[in-house]
Design a protein around this motif. Structure first.
Motif, mmCIF file in Angstrom:
data_model
loop_
_atom_site.group_PDB
_atom_site.id
_atom_site.type_symbol
_atom_site.label_atom_id
_atom_site.label_comp_id
_atom_site.label_asym_id
_atom_site.label_seq_id
_atom_site.Cartn_x
_atom_site.Cartn_y
_atom_site.Cartn_z
ATOM 1 N N GLY A 125 0.783 -1.226 0.000
ATOM 2 C CA GLY A 125 0.000 0.000 0.000
ATOM 3 C C GLY A 125 0.813 1.273 0.000
ATOM 4 O O GLY A 125 0.293 2.344 0.336
ATOM 5 N N VAL A 126 2.078 1.191 -0.395
ATOM 6 C CA VAL A 126 2.964 2.360 -0.374
ATOM 7 C C VAL A 126 2.980 3.022 -1.752
ATOM 8 O O VAL A 126 3.180 2.354 -2.775
ATOM 9 N N GLU A 127 2.772 4.331 -1.757
ATOM 10 C CA GLU A 127 2.886 5.113 -2.990
ATOM 11 C C GLU A 127 4.349 5.510 -3.181
ATOM 12 O O GLU A 127 4.941 6.167 -2.321
ATOM 13 N N LEU A 128 4.930 5.111 -4.302
ATOM 14 C CA LEU A 128 6.320 5.444 -4.603
ATOM 15 C C LEU A 128 6.385 6.656 -5.514
ATOM 16 O O LEU A 128 5.644 6.756 -6.500
ATOM 17 N N ARG A 129 7.291 7.581 -5.192
ATOM 18 C CA ARG A 129 7.540 8.762 -6.015
ATOM 19 C C ARG A 129 9.018 8.804 -6.346
ATOM 20 O O ARG A 129 9.857 8.848 -5.435
ATOM 21 N N GLY A 130 9.348 8.773 -7.637
ATOM 22 C CA GLY A 130 10.743 8.642 -8.007
ATOM 23 C C GLY A 130 11.286 9.754 -8.863
ATOM 24 O O GLY A 130 10.532 10.524 -9.479
ATOM 25 N N ASP A 131 12.617 9.827 -8.898
ATOM 26 C CA ASP A 131 13.279 10.723 -9.838
ATOM 27 C C ASP A 131 13.171 10.110 -11.238
ATOM 28 O O ASP A 131 12.665 8.991 -11.397
ATOM 29 N N PRO A 132 13.594 10.807 -12.305
ATOM 30 C CA PRO A 132 13.429 10.257 -13.658
ATOM 31 C C PRO A 132 14.027 8.860 -13.834
ATOM 32 O O PRO A 132 13.425 8.004 -14.496
ATOM 33 N N ALA A 133 15.202 8.630 -13.240
ATOM 34 C CA ALA A 133 15.830 7.315 -13.386
ATOM 35 C C ALA A 133 15.010 6.231 -12.710
ATOM 36 O O ALA A 133 14.861 5.122 -13.239
ATOM 37 N N ALA A 134 14.455 6.533 -11.537
ATOM 38 C CA ALA A 134 13.623 5.556 -10.834
ATOM 39 C C ALA A 134 12.320 5.309 -11.577
ATOM 40 O O ALA A 134 11.849 4.163 -11.683
ATOM 41 N N CYS A 135 11.741 6.383 -12.124
ATOM 42 C CA CYS A 135 10.497 6.220 -12.889
ATOM 43 C C CYS A 135 10.724 5.380 -14.137
ATOM 44 O O CYS A 135 9.861 4.586 -14.536
ATOM 45 N N ALA A 136 11.888 5.524 -14.749
ATOM 46 C CA ALA A 136 12.205 4.727 -15.933
ATOM 47 C C ALA A 136 12.319 3.248 -15.603
ATOM 48 O O ALA A 136 12.185 2.389 -16.491
ATOM 49 N N LEU A 137 12.541 2.949 -14.315
ATOM 50 C CA LEU A 137 12.668 1.555 -13.883
ATOM 51 C C LEU A 137 11.407 1.046 -13.193
ATOM 52 O O LEU A 137 11.433 0.014 -12.532
ATOM 53 N N GLY A 138 10.291 1.785 -13.330
ATOM 54 C CA GLY A 138 9.014 1.260 -12.867
ATOM 55 C C GLY A 138 8.352 1.992 -11.732
ATOM 56 O O GLY A 138 7.202 1.674 -11.384
ATOM 57 N N VAL A 139 9.029 2.957 -11.092
ATOM 58 C CA VAL A 139 8.375 3.727 -10.027
ATOM 59 C C VAL A 139 7.234 4.520 -10.658
ATOM 60 O O VAL A 139 7.452 5.268 -11.618
ATOM 61 N N PRO A 140 6.003 4.393 -10.158
ATOM 62 C CA PRO A 140 4.837 4.889 -10.897
ATOM 63 C C PRO A 140 4.600 6.396 -10.853
ATOM 64 O O PRO A 140 3.952 6.940 -11.743
#
Length: 445
Positions: A298-313
């Protein structure tokens, strides 16, 4: 931590203490003077009596807490504060056992820290003594009343306690039980006083001369306000922005387990992580596991561009690195190396608790030496930053200042020391003239 439920006033709105509050604070001061003269056995007995009274009054305490929770639901209190406010039977049992554990701790008073013969017949000692009176202001957390009261009495200090209005019924019931317990002991029940109004908690800030230390346990806004509006020393931390760094040499299964625990075991706690830093070489394999695992928790992940490119929504913005969510939200950043991780923590961290997951001893040593936080961990959850888990019995709060006490503050953080010098008619003029000379001979402690 969670946002303070109501806006804090301007400096001009901080009231002077009323005559009634001054009288109550003076009574605590007098009781604390007597408390400081009690023996360790007497203070231990007082805590055991407090624990017995809490146990006997458990139904009244739990009923008061249910009423507080109902009022909180009607007021729309934020979820993190509701989590702290809730005091069920298991939590009450744990708090009562915590009082008994504090009773069993070694007496922190009367310890001789220094023993020196300055000259024949002129002997200096340094002994541990209580601070005097502590004022503690906290949001929600009715169990904090029991923790703080037990630590205060065991360390020989009086206490003025002020919980948030959302916990008023619970705090009143707990305080009544504690005072009833003290009536059966050698400790004056007036050593513990409960403040019940917002005006009193603000006027507490102006009780210099009667209060020796203020300990705020609450939001960044609350702590900053107190620090800015009192001449009394303040012990505490304004933020709990904790990090976990997954190194290139991390055991990824272990790292994921630690990350999940550090975020989800109790997300409202100040030692829960708010940012996950992942080495670029470990990021693809780690985030492939972590993204679905955090989603399932149930955790909402917020990522930098590199993390988002690897699946962080969700994309993080600049402000996310500096936010204490106190909720099931976690920022994720991919870093190039250990140096970049250390720089991120230096820039955004709150010097509370930060950890590294790695099997590389050199990386571990660099992280442990390079992070200037009250707690720096290797391959374990940040949720261990807690006085009870450290073996302190309980804590009055966590301090992120550089000077001691630092980290979870238990009994040792509530004592100071006093120098005692015993002579036989010695005068300074004899040493200034050279008629006598100091020996400064160390004596057994």
């Amino acid at each position: 931590m969670a946002v303070y439920p109501t806006p804090l006033p301007s400096e001009a709105a901080v009231p002077e203490p009323s005559p009634e509050l001054l009288a109550r604070a003076a009574a605590v001061r007098r009781a604390a003077t007597g408390l400081a003269q009690t023996s360790g056995a007497e203070r231990r007995g007082a805590l055991l009596a407090m624990a017995d009274a809490l146990d006997a009054d458990r139904e009244e305490i739990l009923a008061a807490n249910r009423a507080d929770l109902e009022a909180a639901a009607a007021d729309g209190l934020a979820a993190p504060l509701v989590a702290r406010l809730k005091l069920d039977a298991a939590k009450l049992d744990g708090a009562i056992e915590g009082v008994r554990q504090v009773a069993a701790l070694e007496d922190p008073l009367g310890r001789r820290q220094l023993h020196t013969e300055l000259d024949d017949g002129l002997v200096l000692e340094r002994l541990s003594v209580p601070l005097g009176v502590v004022g503690v202001i906290f949001e929600a957390r009715p169990d904090a009343v029991m923790q703080i009261a037990s630590l205060a009495i065991r360390s020989g200090n009086g206490a003025l306690l002020k919980g948030g209005r959302e916990a008023s019924r619970s705090c009143t019931a707990i305080h009544a039980a504690l005072q009833r317990g003290l009536t059966a002991s050698a400790v004056d029940p007036l050593a513990l006083e409960l403040l019940t109004s917002r005006a009193e908690s603000l006027a507490l800030l102006k009780l210099d001369g009667l209060v020796d230390l203020i300990i705020p346990r609450g939001s960044n806004q609350l702590v900053r306000f107190i620090q800015d509006h009192t001449r009394i020393p303040v012990l505490g931390h304004a933020d709990g922005i904790c990090h976990l760094y997954v190194d290139a040499a991390a055991d990824l299964e272990q790292a994921l387990r630690l990350a999940i625990d550090s975020k989800t075991q109790y997300p409202a706690a100040c030692n829960a992580i708010e940012t996950l830093l992942v080495h670029r070489s470990a990021a693809p394999a780690f985030l492939e596991r972590a993204v679905p695992a955090f989603a399932a928790a149930g955790v909402e992940l917020r990522g930098d561009p590199a993390a988002c490119a690897l699946g962080v929504p969700h994309a993080a913005n600049h402000d996310d690195w500096a936010i204490e969510y106190s909720d099931l939200i976690l920022s994720v950043r991919v870093v190039d190396d250990l140096d970049q991780a250390l720089e991120h923590i230096r820039c955004y961290g709150s010097r509370h608790t930060d950890g590294i997951c790695t099997t590389d001893p050199l990386a571990a040593d660099r992280f442990l030496a390079g992070v200037d936080s009250a707690g720096v961990y290797l391959n374990c959850s940040t949720r261990f930053a807690d006085g009870f888990r450290y073996g302190f019995g309980a804590e009055v709060g966590i301090s992120t200042q550089t000077l001691p006490p630092r980290g979870p503050v238990g009994l040792e953080g509530l004592v100071t020391y006093r120098y005692l010098l015993r002579g036989q008619g010695h005068i300074a003029a004899d040493y200034a003239s050279g008629a006598r000379a100091f020996s400064h001979r160390s004596l057994p402690l």
